[in-house]
Design a protein around this motif. Structure first.
Motif, short mmCIF file in Angstrom:
data_model
loop_
_atom_site.label_atom_id
_atom_site.label_comp_id
_atom_site.label_asym_id
_atom_site.label_seq_id
_atom_site.Cartn_x
_atom_site.Cartn_y
_atom_site.Cartn_z
N LEU A 26 -10.72 22.29 1.59
CA LEU A 26 -11.99 21.58 1.68
C LEU A 26 -12.55 21.64 3.10
CD1 LEU A 26 -11.21 18.42 -0.49
CD2 LEU A 26 -12.60 20.40 -1.12
N MET A 27 -11.68 21.45 4.09
CA MET A 27 -12.12 21.55 5.48
C MET A 27 -12.63 22.94 5.80
SD MET A 27 -11.93 18.80 7.40
CE MET A 27 -11.70 19.40 9.05
N ALA A 28 -11.91 23.96 5.32
CA ALA A 28 -12.33 25.34 5.57
C ALA A 28 -13.68 25.62 4.93
CB ALA A 28 -11.28 26.31 5.04
N MET A 29 -13.91 25.08 3.75
CA MET A 29 -15.19 25.27 3.07
C MET A 29 -16.32 24.63 3.86
SD MET A 29 -16.35 23.99 -0.70
CE MET A 29 -16.30 22.28 -0.20
N VAL A 30 -16.13 23.41 4.30
CA VAL A 30 -17.17 22.69 5.03
C VAL A 30 -17.41 23.35 6.40
CG1 VAL A 30 -17.77 20.50 6.11
CG2 VAL A 30 -16.77 20.53 3.83
N LEU A 31 -16.35 23.68 7.11
CA LEU A 31 -16.50 24.30 8.42
C LEU A 31 -17.08 25.70 8.31
CD1 LEU A 31 -13.28 23.12 10.25
CD2 LEU A 31 -15.61 22.31 10.57
N GLY A 32 -16.73 26.43 7.25
CA GLY A 32 -17.30 27.76 7.04
C GLY A 32 -18.80 27.71 6.87
N ARG A 33 -19.27 26.73 6.10
CA ARG A 33 -20.71 26.57 5.91
C ARG A 33 -21.38 26.22 7.24
NH1 ARG A 33 -24.50 23.95 1.62
NH2 ARG A 33 -26.12 23.17 2.99
N ALA A 34 -20.77 25.34 8.00
CA ALA A 34 -21.35 24.96 9.30
C ALA A 34 -21.41 26.14 10.25
CB ALA A 34 -20.53 23.84 9.92
N LEU A 35 -20.37 26.96 10.25
CA LEU A 35 -20.36 28.13 11.13
C LEU A 35 -21.40 29.15 10.70
CD1 LEU A 35 -16.60 28.62 11.97
CD2 LEU A 35 -18.46 27.98 13.51
N ARG A 36 -21.61 29.30 9.39
CA ARG A 36 -22.66 30.22 8.93
C ARG A 36 -24.04 29.75 9.39
NH1 ARG A 36 -19.47 30.37 4.35
NH2 ARG A 36 -20.72 28.79 3.29
N ILE A 37 -24.30 28.48 9.23
CA ILE A 37 -25.60 27.93 9.65
C ILE A 37 -25.76 28.05 11.17
CG2 ILE A 37 -26.94 25.80 9.85
CD1 ILE A 37 -25.73 24.99 7.12
N ALA A 38 -24.71 27.72 11.91
CA ALA A 38 -24.78 27.80 13.37
C ALA A 38 -24.91 29.24 13.85
CB ALA A 38 -23.55 27.14 13.99
N SER A 39 -24.25 30.17 13.16
CA SER A 39 -24.34 31.58 13.54
C SER A 39 -25.75 32.12 13.33
CB SER A 39 -23.34 32.42 12.75
OG SER A 39 -22.03 32.02 13.05
N ILE A 40 -26.36 31.75 12.21
CA ILE A 40 -27.74 32.17 11.97
C ILE A 40 -28.65 31.60 13.05
CG2 ILE A 40 -29.70 31.92 10.38
CD1 ILE A 40 -27.62 32.02 8.09
N GLY A 41 -28.45 30.34 13.38
CA GLY A 41 -29.23 29.73 14.44
C GLY A 41 -29.00 30.40 15.79
N ALA A 42 -27.76 30.79 16.06
CA ALA A 42 -27.46 31.45 17.33
C ALA A 42 -28.13 32.81 17.41
CB ALA A 42 -25.95 31.59 17.50
N VAL A 43 -28.10 33.56 16.31
CA VAL A 43 -28.73 34.88 16.31
C VAL A 43 -30.23 34.76 16.52
CG1 VAL A 43 -29.29 36.86 14.82
CG2 VAL A 43 -26.94 36.02 14.96
N VAL A 44 -30.85 33.84 15.81
CA VAL A 44 -32.29 33.62 15.97
C VAL A 44 -32.59 33.13 17.39
CG1 VAL A 44 -34.25 32.22 15.19
CG2 VAL A 44 -32.70 33.24 13.53
N GLY A 45 -31.77 32.23 17.89
CA GLY A 45 -31.98 31.70 19.24
C GLY A 45 -31.80 32.74 20.32
#
Length: 105
Positions: A26-45
């Motif tokens: 469950l932790m891996a699922m939640v953290l994976g989603r957060a990292l995907r969102i943050a990675s997209i934000g980092a690329v755009v930023g």
């Protein structure tokens, strides 16, 4: 925002736990989603930062804003903040008993 996202998903996490998912998954699922969102934000930023080099160079003295070390340091810091902002509420949400998580809605 990430804490609110985890709070909204507590019911889903309770269902997954009741069906047999362990806390680590469950932790891996939640953290994976957060990292995907943050990675997209980092690329755009980073793309926006590189495109607006002239504006950034006026604010950052003595550092080349397009230097790979500077950019990678910023991205690593932002990803760390995203993991911390998600990990703490996710840990709390996964420690809730599944029955309580299902009743909370």
């Amino acid at each position: 925002m990430m804490s609110h996202d985890v709070a909204q998903r507590t019911h889903e996490l309770g269902i997954r736990a009741a069906l047999g998912a362990d806390r680590r998954r469950l932790m891996a699922m939640v953290l994976g989603r957060a990292l995907r969102i943050a990675s997209i934000g980092a690329v755009v930023g980073v793309g926006g930062a590189v495109l607006s080099f002239r504006v950034i160079s006026q604010w950052v003295f003595g550092v080349n804003p397009t230097a790979p070390a500077f950019i990678s340091g910023l991205v690593a810091f932002l990803l760390l903040v995203a993991v911390a902002a998600t990990g703490i509420p996710a840990r709390r949400a996964t420690q809730v008993h599944p029955i309580r998580a299902l009743q909370a809605d």
